[in-house]
Design a protein around this motif. Sequence first.
Motif, PDB file in Angstrom:
ATOM      1  N   ASN A 197      47.927  42.142  36.016  1.00  0.00           N
ATOM      2  CA  ASN A 197      48.243  43.518  36.379  1.00  0.00           C
ATOM      3  C   ASN A 197      49.620  43.892  35.837  1.00  0.00           C
ATOM      4  OD1 ASN A 197      47.917  46.016  37.539  1.00  0.00           O
ATOM      5  ND2 ASN A 197      48.088  45.310  39.657  1.00  0.00           N
ATOM      6  N   GLN A 198      49.861  45.190  35.749  1.00  0.00           N
ATOM      7  CA  GLN A 198      51.176  45.714  35.361  1.00  0.00           C
ATOM      8  C   GLN A 198      51.665  45.124  34.041  1.00  0.00           C
ATOM      9  OE1 GLN A 198      52.701  48.062  37.386  1.00  0.00           O
ATOM     10  NE2 GLN A 198      50.893  47.977  38.680  1.00  0.00           N
ATOM     11  N   GLY A 199      50.738  44.862  33.115  1.00  0.00           N
ATOM     12  CA  GLY A 199      51.111  44.327  31.820  1.00  0.00           C
ATOM     13  C   GLY A 199      51.479  42.863  31.822  1.00  0.00           C
ATOM     14  N   SER A 200      51.207  42.165  32.920  1.00  0.00           N
ATOM     15  CA  SER A 200      51.549  40.742  33.032  1.00  0.00           C
ATOM     16  C   SER A 200      50.300  39.937  33.372  1.00  0.00           C
ATOM     17  CB  SER A 200      52.605  40.532  34.119  1.00  0.00           C
ATOM     18  OG  SER A 200      52.811  39.154  34.358  1.00  0.00           O
ATOM     19  N   ASP A 201      50.149  38.785  32.725  1.00  0.00           N
ATOM     20  CA  ASP A 201      49.008  37.914  33.022  1.00  0.00           C
ATOM     21  C   ASP A 201      49.165  37.214  34.362  1.00  0.00           C
ATOM     22  OD1 ASP A 201      47.817  38.574  30.620  1.00  0.00           O
ATOM     23  OD2 ASP A 201      48.670  36.853  29.547  1.00  0.00           O
ATOM     24  N   TYR A 202      50.402  37.105  34.855  1.00  0.00           N
ATOM     25  CA  TYR A 202      50.677  36.446  36.132  1.00  0.00           C
ATOM     26  C   TYR A 202      51.585  37.359  36.958  1.00  0.00           C
ATOM     27  CZ  TYR A 202      48.467  32.380  34.128  1.00  0.00           C
ATOM     28  OH  TYR A 202      47.551  31.531  33.565  1.00  0.00           O
ATOM     29  N   TYR A 203      50.972  38.452  37.433  1.00  0.00           N
ATOM     30  CA  TYR A 203      51.676  39.438  38.248  1.00  0.00           C
ATOM     31  C   TYR A 203      51.618  38.995  39.704  1.00  0.00           C
ATOM     32  CZ  TYR A 203      52.584  43.932  40.566  1.00  0.00           C
ATOM     33  OH  TYR A 203      53.092  44.926  41.359  1.00  0.00           O
ATOM     34  N   THR A 204      52.766  38.878  40.357  1.00  0.00           N
ATOM     35  CA  THR A 204      52.803  38.269  41.685  1.00  0.00           C
ATOM     36  C   THR A 204      52.234  39.165  42.780  1.00  0.00           C
ATOM     37  OG1 THR A 204      55.118  38.961  41.763  1.00  0.00           O
ATOM     38  CG2 THR A 204      54.674  36.670  41.219  1.00  0.00           C
TER      39      THR A 204
END
Length: 342
Positions: A197-204
């Motif tokens: 999500n949010q352009g990240s593969d590992y969005y916390t």
Amino acid sequence: MKTSRYMYMMILWLMALSCLNCDNDNSDDNNTDSDDDNPVTGEYLGTASVSQGLATTTIDNLYLPGQRVAGVGTITAADNSVWTVPAEVNYNNSVFPFAPDLFNPDGIQYSTATEALAAFDDNDIVEIDTDGEVITGYIFADNYFELYINGEFVGKDAIPFTEFNSHIVKFRVSRPFTIAMKLVDWEENLGLGSENNQGSDYYTGDGGMVAVFKDVLQNIIATTGSEWKAQAFYTSPIKDLSCPTESGTTRSSSNCDTASENDGTSFYALHWELPSTWMNENFDTSDWPDATTYTNETIVVNNKPSYTNFTDIFDDPENDAEFIWSTNVILDNEVIVSYTVQ
């Protein structure tokens, strides 16, 4: 002389060969070898079981219409204990009822709480005490909840991950009664507490739950706040095992980095065993930490109709319900909260 020298050389060669399998005296006994399946845990000083990396998927998706995949997996920790991530849930348990809709993008969508209350089917009232009073609860959870009253099934979230939804429940019970809820912040990277999500593969990502309970006259008798108890049982991702701390029963990851990453495959997770009777009315949570409260802005709900349609309930000007979670709304992914209504 030639024979003796030959035998001597043979003895030295055999001794060298036998040491190929000798232990390295400089190795750290608290760590595992780099080619082992178990994580390096030498820097961790807490009480949790520690796992590293992605879990093995056991259920591909609990809810096919969802915007995000709500999978379930298992992972083996360094102490060889096996954990279900993000949590063991009753979503597929037909005995545990789904809570009736307040606002469900894939179900009924009420415009106001008054409309939902008027349409409520009395057959959905969960009876705990036959001579008790009827209590109405309004619940918004990010992402998933299971509600118990005095240890009895009352209602579970209809959508485990997204889209965001909210619920209305009714139950008949005598006071005092204990509200206990399992809260889960879902994850797409199973075992690593993160999503794509949010352009990240590992969005916390984050969690959060708010609830209001009213009596038969619609007087507020309980709202979520710091008077509730909250305990974390699954924390991830942990990038540095030296950052989590514990003081008494408080499990804190406030010193841990919560930034999203594009590669989180080597990160860790902390797991604690749930007491088997956590949902019962006589379960003692007195030494648990108080719930931590969070603002609407922190949980980011002001653009979600499943919440904003009902701010007259959740944001009552005289008795405002607060979002609650454990001490870390980002990294703690499985949380138990509890409160007794007198």
